[in-house]
Scaffold this active site. Sequence first.
Site, PDB file in Angstrom:
ATOM      1  CG  ASP A  35      -2.033   0.982   1.126  1.00  0.00           C
ATOM      2  OD1 ASP A  35      -1.762   2.198   1.212  1.00  0.00           O
ATOM      3  OD2 ASP A  35      -3.187   0.556   0.967  1.00  0.00           O
ATOM      4  CG  ASN A  91     -12.477  -0.677   3.779  1.00  0.00           C
ATOM      5  OD1 ASN A  91     -12.674  -1.088   4.909  1.00  0.00           O
ATOM      6  ND2 ASN A  91     -11.393  -0.001   3.454  1.00  0.00           N
ATOM      7  CD  GLN A  98     -15.327  -0.972  -2.376  1.00  0.00           C
ATOM      8  OE1 GLN A  98     -16.437  -1.177  -1.895  1.00  0.00           O
ATOM      9  NE2 GLN A  98     -14.840  -1.676  -3.378  1.00  0.00           N
ATOM     10  CB  VAL A 100      -9.988   1.290  -5.409  1.00  0.00           C
ATOM     11  CG1 VAL A 100      -9.776   0.619  -6.766  1.00  0.00           C
ATOM     12  CG2 VAL A 100      -8.966   2.397  -5.186  1.00  0.00           C
ATOM     13  CG  HIS A 104      -9.122  -3.396  -2.600  1.00  0.00           C
ATOM     14  ND1 HIS A 104     -10.198  -2.722  -3.147  1.00  0.00           N
ATOM     15  CD2 HIS A 104      -8.666  -2.621  -1.586  1.00  0.00           C
ATOM     16  CE1 HIS A 104     -10.377  -1.576  -2.498  1.00  0.00           C
ATOM     17  NE2 HIS A 104      -9.463  -1.494  -1.533  1.00  0.00           N
ATOM     18  CG  HIS A 106      -6.754  -2.557   2.847  1.00  0.00           C
ATOM     19  ND1 HIS A 106      -5.895  -1.626   2.313  1.00  0.00           N
ATOM     20  CD2 HIS A 106      -7.991  -2.273   2.365  1.00  0.00           C
ATOM     21  CE1 HIS A 106      -6.586  -0.797   1.543  1.00  0.00           C
ATOM     22  NE2 HIS A 106      -7.856  -1.169   1.556  1.00  0.00           N
TER      23      HIS A 106
END
Length: 125
Positions: A35, A91, A98, A100, A104, A106
Amino acid sequence: MSSSGFEPTIFSRIIAREIPATIVAETEHIIAFLDIAPKAPVHVVITTKDPQFQNVVELAAGNPVLLAELVSVAERIAAERTNGQFRLVFNTGAAAGQTVFHVHAHLLGSPEPTESLGEDSLGAL
């Protein structure tokens, strides 16, 4: 704009190698990279190469095998970088943080087994 009429997400551009990223794991279907604004000593973004799923709920309903692969990749990264102790956060929706809309997770952790992540690591991911 892509042929589907949608702008590619930043993750799609990383997958296409249009944007540089520090890639830490990759399979045929999954890519993981550091990240750029880490919230923990170890902060890795793990995403699918297929942009059709916007969030984990869509992924679980549409391709549970791919979700299982994403979690498996997360586990391997955590074994290498966090002694196997980690948080895996998805998220879902703008109100949940969220930003994006390409599914995905994290992965958050610490290389030191005695170091706690604390609540700060759950801030804006």
